[in-house]
Design a protein around this motif. Structure first.
Motif, PDB file in Angstrom:
ATOM      1  N   LEU A 270       2.359   1.741  -3.562  1.00 44.42           N
ATOM      2  CA  LEU A 270       1.410   2.211  -4.572  1.00 44.42           C
ATOM      3  C   LEU A 270       1.130   3.705  -4.468  1.00 44.42           C
ATOM      4  O   LEU A 270       0.562   4.290  -5.395  1.00 44.42           O
ATOM      5  CB  LEU A 270       0.102   1.422  -4.467  1.00 44.42           C
ATOM      6  CG  LEU A 270       0.203  -0.070  -4.811  1.00 44.42           C
ATOM      7  CD1 LEU A 270      -1.134  -0.768  -4.579  1.00 44.42           C
ATOM      8  CD2 LEU A 270       0.671  -0.267  -6.252  1.00 44.42           C
ATOM      9  N   THR A 271       1.513   4.342  -3.346  1.00 43.76           N
ATOM     10  CA  THR A 271       1.311   5.801  -3.215  1.00 43.76           C
ATOM     11  C   THR A 271       2.558   6.594  -3.569  1.00 43.76           C
ATOM     12  O   THR A 271       2.519   7.818  -3.577  1.00 43.76           O
ATOM     13  CB  THR A 271       0.890   6.173  -1.778  1.00 43.76           C
ATOM     14  OG1 THR A 271       1.997   5.969  -0.888  1.00 43.76           O
ATOM     15  CG2 THR A 271      -0.302   5.355  -1.319  1.00 43.76           C
TER      16      THR A 271
ATOM     17  N   SER B 166      -0.359   0.502 -15.839  1.00 40.85           N
ATOM     18  CA  SER B 166      -1.622   1.233 -16.003  1.00 40.85           C
ATOM     19  C   SER B 166      -1.463   2.734 -15.810  1.00 40.85           C
ATOM     20  O   SER B 166      -2.454   3.466 -15.775  1.00 40.85           O
ATOM     21  CB  SER B 166      -2.672   0.684 -15.033  1.00 40.85           C
ATOM     22  OG  SER B 166      -2.269   0.894 -13.686  1.00 40.85           O
TER      23      SER B 166
ATOM     24  N   GLY C  64       0.575   4.247 -13.229  1.00 37.56           N
ATOM     25  CA  GLY C  64       1.003   4.671 -11.899  1.00 37.56           C
ATOM     26  C   GLY C  64       2.503   4.918 -11.837  1.00 37.56           C
ATOM     27  O   GLY C  64       3.262   4.385 -12.646  1.00 37.56           O
ATOM     28  N   CYS C  65       2.920   5.722 -10.874  1.00 36.05           N
ATOM     29  CA  CYS C  65       4.342   6.071 -10.679  1.00 36.05           C
ATOM     30  C   CYS C  65       4.996   6.404 -12.031  1.00 36.05           C
ATOM     31  O   CYS C  65       5.993   5.787 -12.431  1.00 36.05           O
ATOM     32  CB  CYS C  65       5.067   4.909 -10.004  1.00 36.05           C
ATOM     33  SG  CYS C  65       6.553   5.378  -9.091  1.00 36.05           S
TER      34      CYS C  65
ATOM     35  N   ASP D 145       0.831  -1.206   0.000  1.00 36.85           N
ATOM     36  CA  ASP D 145       0.000   0.000   0.000  1.00 36.85           C
ATOM     37  C   ASP D 145       0.866   1.257   0.000  1.00 36.85           C
ATOM     38  O   ASP D 145       0.535   2.246  -0.671  1.00 36.85           O
ATOM     39  CB  ASP D 145      -0.933   0.011   1.217  1.00 36.85           C
ATOM     40  CG  ASP D 145      -2.007  -1.064   1.134  1.00 36.85           C
ATOM     41  OD1 ASP D 145      -2.353  -1.452  -0.009  1.00 36.85           O
ATOM     42  OD2 ASP D 145      -2.495  -1.505   2.184  1.00 36.85           O
TER      43      ASP D 145
ATOM     44  N   VAL E 219       1.845  -6.752  -8.324  1.00 35.77           N
ATOM     45  CA  VAL E 219       0.813  -5.713  -8.212  1.00 35.77           C
ATOM     46  C   VAL E 219       1.388  -4.350  -8.587  1.00 35.77           C
ATOM     47  O   VAL E 219       0.744  -3.553  -9.289  1.00 35.77           O
ATOM     48  CB  VAL E 219       0.229  -5.682  -6.786  1.00 35.77           C
ATOM     49  CG1 VAL E 219      -0.681  -4.465  -6.592  1.00 35.77           C
ATOM     50  CG2 VAL E 219      -0.535  -6.965  -6.492  1.00 35.77           C
ATOM     51  N   PHE E 220       2.619  -4.074  -8.133  1.00 39.98           N
ATOM     52  CA  PHE E 220       3.239  -2.785  -8.433  1.00 39.98           C
ATOM     53  C   PHE E 220       3.533  -2.641  -9.933  1.00 39.98           C
ATOM     54  O   PHE E 220       3.343  -1.561 -10.509  1.00 39.98           O
ATOM     55  CB  PHE E 220       4.534  -2.624  -7.628  1.00 39.98           C
ATOM     56  CG  PHE E 220       5.238  -1.320  -7.864  1.00 39.98           C
ATOM     57  CD1 PHE E 220       4.687  -0.127  -7.436  1.00 39.98           C
ATOM     58  CD2 PHE E 220       6.455  -1.289  -8.539  1.00 39.98           C
ATOM     59  CE1 PHE E 220       5.337   1.091  -7.663  1.00 39.98           C
ATOM     60  CE2 PHE E 220       7.110  -0.090  -8.773  1.00 39.98           C
ATOM     61  CZ  PHE E 220       6.541   1.105  -8.333  1.00 39.98           C
TER      62      PHE E 220
ATOM     63  N   LYS F  45       1.877  -4.002 -12.382  1.00 39.21           N
ATOM     64  CA  LYS F  45       0.598  -3.745 -13.038  1.00 39.21           C
ATOM     65  C   LYS F  45       0.162  -2.298 -12.806  1.00 39.21           C
ATOM     66  O   LYS F  45      -0.427  -1.670 -13.699  1.00 39.21           O
ATOM     67  CB  LYS F  45      -0.453  -4.720 -12.524  1.00 39.21           C
ATOM     68  CG  LYS F  45      -0.213  -6.169 -12.957  1.00 39.21           C
ATOM     69  CD  LYS F  45      -1.217  -7.123 -12.330  1.00 39.21           C
ATOM     70  CE  LYS F  45      -0.971  -8.570 -12.788  1.00 39.21           C
ATOM     71  NZ  LYS F  45      -1.891  -9.536 -12.131  1.00 39.21           N
ATOM     72  N   HIS F  46       0.456  -1.793 -11.635  1.00 41.11           N
ATOM     73  CA  HIS F  46       0.176  -0.383 -11.319  1.00 41.11           C
ATOM     74  C   HIS F  46       0.952   0.541 -12.259  1.00 41.11           C
ATOM     75  O   HIS F  46       0.389   1.501 -12.811  1.00 41.11           O
ATOM     76  CB  HIS F  46       0.561  -0.130  -9.855  1.00 41.11           C
ATOM     77  CG  HIS F  46       0.532   1.295  -9.412  1.00 41.11           C
ATOM     78  ND1 HIS F  46      -0.626   2.020  -9.286  1.00 41.11           N
ATOM     79  CD2 HIS F  46       1.549   2.140  -9.050  1.00 41.11           C
ATOM     80  CE1 HIS F  46      -0.342   3.247  -8.866  1.00 41.11           C
ATOM     81  NE2 HIS F  46       0.968   3.338  -8.716  1.00 41.11           N
ATOM     82  N   TRP F  47       2.236   0.228 -12.481  1.00 42.87           N
ATOM     83  CA  TRP F  47       3.059   1.034 -13.396  1.00 42.87           C
ATOM     84  C   TRP F  47       2.549   0.914 -14.833  1.00 42.87           C
ATOM     85  O   TRP F  47       2.460   1.919 -15.557  1.00 42.87           O
ATOM     86  CB  TRP F  47       4.514   0.583 -13.316  1.00 42.87           C
ATOM     87  CG  TRP F  47       5.416   1.307 -14.279  1.00 42.87           C
ATOM     88  CD1 TRP F  47       5.956   2.562 -14.122  1.00 42.87           C
ATOM     89  CD2 TRP F  47       5.867   0.828 -15.557  1.00 42.87           C
ATOM     90  NE1 TRP F  47       6.714   2.899 -15.224  1.00 42.87           N
ATOM     91  CE2 TRP F  47       6.679   1.860 -16.124  1.00 42.87           C
ATOM     92  CE3 TRP F  47       5.679  -0.337 -16.275  1.00 42.87           C
ATOM     93  CZ2 TRP F  47       7.291   1.731 -17.365  1.00 42.87           C
ATOM     94  CZ3 TRP F  47       6.286  -0.468 -17.525  1.00 42.87           C
ATOM     95  CH2 TRP F  47       7.073   0.554 -18.052  1.00 42.87           C
TER      96      TRP F  47
END
Length: 329
Positions: free
Chosen positions: A216-217, A244, A246-247, A213, A237-238, A240-242
């Motif tokens: 992801l911020t 999409s 993120g970061c 968590d 998860v991280f 996939k976050h990137w």
């Protein structure tokens, strides 16, 4: 009795404390009304060793230090000067080329020296290297200047855990625009539940407390986590976050992970991954260099590519292309 300035600064020049600062000190001691900021484009750094450093380009010069009085030193033959509201003994350290001042309280001494340099060059403090004992210097500097600190290195090598309250201040309230390095152990139950501030380079040596968590911020260019408790699934998860969006500024992410499973890291992503067997040297902003020993290239929808690989020591590395070696905000 002398005040710090004038003839005293000419003594600094004659003893060649800092060659790169000579012309600025000459201007001050000659009484010319020229702002030092016209000439000085360096960095003002405070160290947890109660020292002041002024950087110009790549050169690092220790200029002044505050040391505590000890019994086995003869102070009578030393120069007696007025710094702020106190009279202190000073001497030149010819071996290391900087000025030593002696104080009954070194914290007060460093504050007085800091105020002097700030007024002399009309600059703010840029960098602070602090330990648990000198943490209050970070708070003091932040309270007296509007300019955010550029770099903060909060380090302590003792076995005693750091303060949770101090750590929350560092993460939440310490205004740092570029680099934050944290090198101290925290209580086992420490957690940070708020969103991370935008920090270009975040380097955490004892990262057991960092959760997915938290990750992801984060919005950084370089993120380094040592002694991490993240899992391969967390890194998946991280990623996939990137992918999409993120970061978005990320160039280098490195995390020490126990029982790293690169296939689990790339779960559901192998259709978007290209195996690369070549060894490549990767240089990132803030001076991190890594040899990428093969790995998988993944591509974001906007065309940005990153290499994901496992290092021999169990570290997972994410390296974004193209390389950008300069530091930027």
């Amino acid at each position: 009795m002398r005040k710090l300035g004038g003839a005293f600064e000419r003594m600094l020049i004659s003893d060649k404390v800092v060659q790169s600062l000579t012309r600025y000190i000459i201007l001050f001691s000659a009484g010319q009304a020229i702002q030092a900021t016209t000439f000085f484009n360096g960095v003002f750094c405070l160290l947890f060793t109660h020292s002041i450093i002024l950087n110009k380009s790549r050169d690092r010069n220790r200029v002044l230090s505050a040391q505590k009085f000890v019994d086995n030193i003869n102070y009578e033959d030393m120069e007696l000067v007025k710094i702020g509201e106190q009279h202190v003994r000073v001497e030149m350290d010819h071996l290391h080329g900087h000025l030593i001042s002696y104080w009954s309280n070194t914290v007060d001494g460093l504050k007085a020296l800091t105020e002097y340099v700030i007024n002399l060059f009309n600059i703010d403090v840029s960098d602070i290297w602090a330990s648990k004992q000198s943490f209050h210097m970070i708070e003091w500097v932040n309270s007296r200047q509007k300019t955010p600190l550029r770099n903060v290195w909060y380090a302590d090598w003792s076995t005693t855990a750091g303060s949770e309250e101090d750590m929350i201040y560092i993460l939440k309230d310490c205004r740092t625009i570029s680099q934050l390095r944290i090198c101290l152990k925290l209580p086992p139950n420490f957690r940070f539940s708020e969103k991370f501030r935008k920090i270009d380079c975040l380097d955490i040596w004892y990262g057991e407390w960092v959760t997915i968590d938290n990750l992801l911020t984060m919005d950084g260019i370089v993120i380094i986590l040592k002694s991490s408790t993240l899992t391969s699934s967390d890194v998946n998860v991280f990623l996939k976050h990137w992918l999409s969006g993120g970061c978005p500024r990320l160039k280098l992410f490195s995390a020490e992970i126990r029982f790293l499973d690169i296939l689990q890291v790339l779960a559901d992503l192998l259709h978007n991954a290209v195996l690369v067997d070549d060894h490549r040297d990767y240089v990132s902003p803030f001076g991190y260099s890594i040899n990428l020993s093969s790995g998988y290239d993944i591509r974001r929808a906007d065309g940005v590519t990153a290499t994901v690989c496992e290092q021999e020591n169990g570290t997972m590395v994410f390296a974004g292309w193209p390389e950008i070696t300069h530091n930027y905000n």
